[in-house]
Design a protein around this motif. Structure first.
Motif, PDB file in Angstrom:
ATOM      1  N   UNK A  75    -147.933  16.424 -25.951  1.00  0.00           N
ATOM      2  CA  UNK A  75    -148.849  15.284 -25.898  1.00  0.00           C
ATOM      3  C   UNK A  75    -149.937  15.394 -24.865  1.00  0.00           C
ATOM      4  N   UNK A  76    -150.284  16.625 -24.431  1.00  0.00           N
ATOM      5  CA  UNK A  76    -151.299  16.785 -23.391  1.00  0.00           C
ATOM      6  C   UNK A  76    -152.701  17.012 -23.936  1.00  0.00           C
ATOM      7  N   UNK A  77    -152.877  16.991 -25.249  1.00  0.00           N
ATOM      8  CA  UNK A  77    -154.215  17.192 -25.821  1.00  0.00           C
ATOM      9  C   UNK A  77    -155.122  16.031 -25.438  1.00  0.00           C
ATOM     10  N   UNK A  78    -156.427  16.269 -25.465  1.00  0.00           N
ATOM     11  CA  UNK A  78    -157.366  15.337 -24.840  1.00  0.00           C
ATOM     12  C   UNK A  78    -158.396  14.727 -25.784  1.00  0.00           C
ATOM     13  N   UNK A  79    -158.337  15.020 -27.067  1.00  0.00           N
ATOM     14  CA  UNK A  79    -159.328  14.465 -27.985  1.00  0.00           C
ATOM     15  C   UNK A  79    -158.690  13.745 -29.177  1.00  0.00           C
ATOM     16  N   UNK A  80    -157.530  13.130 -28.951  1.00  0.00           N
ATOM     17  CA  UNK A  80    -156.896  12.348 -30.008  1.00  0.00           C
ATOM     18  C   UNK A  80    -156.162  13.162 -31.046  1.00  0.00           C
ATOM     19  N   UNK A  81    -155.826  14.413 -30.728  1.00  0.00           N
ATOM     20  CA  UNK A  81    -155.216  15.289 -31.737  1.00  0.00           C
ATOM     21  C   UNK A  81    -153.873  14.781 -32.252  1.00  0.00           C
ATOM     22  N   UNK A  82    -153.120  14.024 -31.437  1.00  0.00           N
ATOM     23  CA  UNK A  82    -151.789  13.588 -31.878  1.00  0.00           C
ATOM     24  C   UNK A  82    -151.777  12.146 -32.367  1.00  0.00           C
ATOM     25  N   UNK A  83    -152.922  11.502 -32.413  1.00  0.00           N
ATOM     26  CA  UNK A  83    -152.992  10.159 -32.971  1.00  0.00           C
ATOM     27  C   UNK A  83    -152.641  10.178 -34.458  1.00  0.00           C
ATOM     28  N   UNK A  84    -152.253   9.002 -34.974  1.00  0.00           N
ATOM     29  CA  UNK A  84    -151.907   8.885 -36.400  1.00  0.00           C
ATOM     30  C   UNK A  84    -152.777   7.801 -37.035  1.00  0.00           C
ATOM     31  N   UNK A  85    -154.049   8.097 -37.297  1.00  0.00           N
ATOM     32  CA  UNK A  85    -154.971   7.079 -37.810  1.00  0.00           C
ATOM     33  C   UNK A  85    -154.581   6.528 -39.171  1.00  0.00           C
ATOM     34  N   UNK A  86    -153.797   7.283 -39.947  1.00  0.00           N
ATOM     35  CA  UNK A  86    -153.317   6.795 -41.238  1.00  0.00           C
ATOM     36  C   UNK A  86    -151.813   6.542 -41.206  1.00  0.00           C
ATOM     37  N   UNK A  87    -151.247   6.416 -39.997  1.00  0.00           N
ATOM     38  CA  UNK A  87    -149.812   6.296 -39.892  1.00  0.00           C
ATOM     39  C   UNK A  87    -149.142   7.601 -40.254  1.00  0.00           C
ATOM     40  N   UNK A 135    -156.848   9.377 -23.076  1.00  0.00           N
ATOM     41  CA  UNK A 135    -158.286   9.164 -22.963  1.00  0.00           C
ATOM     42  C   UNK A 135    -158.598   7.740 -23.395  1.00  0.00           C
ATOM     43  N   UNK A 136    -159.865   7.463 -23.647  1.00  0.00           N
ATOM     44  CA  UNK A 136    -160.265   6.118 -24.071  1.00  0.00           C
ATOM     45  C   UNK A 136    -160.053   5.884 -25.560  1.00  0.00           C
ATOM     46  N   UNK A 137    -159.674   6.895 -26.289  1.00  0.00           N
ATOM     47  CA  UNK A 137    -159.446   6.717 -27.721  1.00  0.00           C
ATOM     48  C   UNK A 137    -158.262   5.778 -27.926  1.00  0.00           C
ATOM     49  N   UNK A 138    -158.428   4.809 -28.786  1.00  0.00           N
ATOM     50  CA  UNK A 138    -157.381   3.824 -29.030  1.00  0.00           C
ATOM     51  C   UNK A 138    -156.108   4.506 -29.524  1.00  0.00           C
ATOM     52  N   UNK A 139    -154.953   4.066 -28.996  1.00  0.00           N
ATOM     53  CA  UNK A 139    -153.671   4.610 -29.429  1.00  0.00           C
ATOM     54  C   UNK A 139    -153.391   4.204 -30.868  1.00  0.00           C
ATOM     55  N   UNK A 140    -153.115   5.203 -31.709  1.00  0.00           N
ATOM     56  CA  UNK A 140    -152.791   4.960 -33.120  1.00  0.00           C
ATOM     57  C   UNK A 140    -151.424   5.588 -33.395  1.00  0.00           C
ATOM     58  N   UNK A 141    -150.338   4.821 -33.261  1.00  0.00           N
ATOM     59  CA  UNK A 141    -148.989   5.390 -33.367  1.00  0.00           C
ATOM     60  C   UNK A 141    -148.606   5.726 -34.796  1.00  0.00           C
ATOM     61  N   UNK A 142    -147.704   6.698 -34.965  1.00  0.00           N
ATOM     62  CA  UNK A 142    -147.171   6.991 -36.297  1.00  0.00           C
ATOM     63  C   UNK A 142    -146.181   5.901 -36.712  1.00  0.00           C
ATOM     64  N   UNK A 143    -145.707   5.986 -37.944  1.00  0.00           N
ATOM     65  CA  UNK A 143    -144.707   5.041 -38.437  1.00  0.00           C
ATOM     66  C   UNK A 143    -143.288   5.458 -38.075  1.00  0.00           C
ATOM     67  N   UNK A 144    -143.121   6.708 -37.709  1.00  0.00           N
ATOM     68  CA  UNK A 144    -141.814   7.205 -37.309  1.00  0.00           C
ATOM     69  C   UNK A 144    -141.961   8.551 -36.629  1.00  0.00           C
TER      70      UNK A 144
END
Length: 474
Positions: free
Chosen positions: A86-98, A47-56
């Motif tokens: 990874x098919x969720x649509x509201x940023x559920x798998x993002x890692x905003x705090x790493x 989606x348009x939510x910015x990608x926030x990757x985990x640290x590992x």
């Protein structure tokens, strides 16, 4: 360009993160991956939510792997984010705090099938297509179909639904019991294989829909169904969206046991024709499916055909041939890609959003939404699991055009407000994640949010499970 999320919990201390990564590397070897590309694949990109990757990323293979990741991360207060497909649509798998993403795709075993009891026990990485392939020879199937070949653990975590929900319900009705890894690495068992129970709090349904914020699902016991004797699929075109919705309302109210009933507005039909090489009339369309005996299916199809005519529909054509049914439903499942193909370009983004209203308000909500799109000069084909009042908009915008993006944000905000004003919800099946946190207070009230925060604090006092999701900061 992407939508920036402001609810970003604090990152762990650098020394603590480094120590956690060192311990994880010692435990998992090359199953801990820290490359930029893989980390970004485990952040949110659909989606348009910015990608926030985990640290590992840790590739888990068994429950003990999940337990060890949680124990190490809890020791250092490092976030843990479960990842299915990874098919969720509201940023559920993002890692905003790493933190650490636990990829569960290798936990994909069907542990037991109890055909006589219509249930099975599976690991969370089993996908719905793989499960149904495994079950086919036993005359059984799992009916929840969100379109994407999602993992069952992810579907439980987001309380997924889909095209069959009008007859078979959602993940909420399909999960009998769970095993969940809690914050100290120990395992909670939430229920048994019994079809009902009055024993204690309903922990199973507390974790179904929790989006990984209260614990990590390591095993599921789910209900199955018998494959119907006869399956018929059909399509009928309407002059207006309002007429199509009225036909749905009458079909449900008169008790026709529809298995699937999907709405495609004219814009979506046009997109499907172009992408899937179909020749459907480019007017609002209902796709139907009926399950039962040959006689039952014929009666149901005839009854719906009469309702469709009353509401301005054309001829209702239906078929029991598997290849014809597959072609029709595959076009529906490819709706997102068909919309994306309408407007190619590197800067063109598509965001899928959904709302759900009481079925009596469905026609009004869809019609007003189409009027909004015309007023704002936006392209957003509409599809919907309209048998339960749920529909989706696939909004197409140029992310480099600030004016168009602003109109897109306004449209999505008005869509949610419209649904809530009709006693509906901001999401029927996509979940809250990051994207829809701002709407929970208006929908449920501050007292409900306080209760959710209390549950989160009780079950995850260190706030390591998927932080920054569902409940907004107080």
């Amino acid at each position: 360009m992407g939508t920036t999320i402001t609810n970003n919990p604090p990152r762990p201390e650098p020394e603590a993160l480094a120590s956690a990564l060192h311990q994880l590397a010692a435990r998992f070897g090359n199953r801990l991956i820290t490359s930029q590309a893989v980390r970004e694949q485990h952040g949110h990109t659909t989606t348009w939510i910015v990608n926030q990757p985990p640290d590992g990323v840790v590739m888990a293979q068994e429950t003990a792997d999940i337990q060890d990741v949680v124990r190490i991360c809890a020791r250092h207060r490092v976030p843990v984010i479960p990842f299915g497909t990874g098919t969720s649509l509201e940023g559920q798998v993002n890692a905003p705090a790493g933190g650490i993403s636990i990829d569960l795709r290798d936990m994909n075993k069907v542990l037991a099938v109890h055909a006589e009891d219509l249930d099975c026990v599976i690991q969370p990485g089993v996908t719905r297509k793989a499960l149904n392939e495994h079950l086919r020879d036993q005359g059984l199937f799992f009916p929840i179909d969100p379109g994407a070949d999602a993992s069952l653990g992810g579907m439980a975590s987001t309380r997924a639904s889909g095209t069959n929900a009008v007859r078979y319900g959602t993940m909420r009705e399909s999960v009998l019991a769970l095993k969940v890894v809690r914050g100290d690495g120990e395992i909670i068992t939430t229920g048994t294989r019994a079809k009902k129970s009055s024993a204690g709090y309903d922990l199973t349904h507390l974790f179904v829909g929790a989006e990984g914020t209260l614990g990590i699902i390591s095993e599921l016991t789910i209900r199955l169904r018998g494959i119907p004797e006869t399956i018929a699929a059909g399509a009928v075109s309407f002059e207006t969206v309002h007429g199509a919705c009225q036909a749905v309302i009458l079909a449900i109210q008169t008790g026709i046991p529809v298995a699937r009933i999907e709405l495609l507005n004219a814009a979506q039909v046009q997109a499907c024709n172009a992408y899937s090489k179909l020749t459907l009339p480019e007017t609002p369309l209902l796709l139907m499916e009926f399950h039962g005996s040959e006689v039952e299916v014929a009666e149901q199809s005839k009854a719906f055909g009469e309702i469709a005519k009353e509401c301005g529909g054309g001829d209702f054509s239906w078929t029991t041939k598997p290849e014809d049914r597959t072609k029709l439903w595959q076009a529906r499942h490819d709706a997102y890609w068909s919309v994306k193909a309408l407007r190619p370009g590197d800067s063109i983004g598509v965001v899928a959003t959904d709302v759900c209203v009481p079925i009596s308000r469905l026609a009004d909500c869809v019609s007003e939404t189409e009027e909004d799109l015309k007023r704002l000069n936006l392209l957003s084909p509409i599809v919907g699991h309209v048998g339960d009042g749920n529909f989706h908009c696939s909004l197409v915008c140029d992310t480099n055009d600030a004016g168009e993006m602003a109109r897109g944000e306004e449209f999505m905000h008005r869509l949610v407000e419209r649904a809530q004003a009709m006693d509906g919800t901001c999401t029927g099946e996509h979940g809250i994640g990051q994207g829809k946190q701002k709407y929970l207070k208006a929908e449920l009230g501050p007292e409900a949010l306080d209760a959710m925060r209390a549950l989160k604090q009780a079950l995850d006092p260190l706030n390591i499970f998927n932080p920054g999701k569902i409940v907004p900061e107080a």
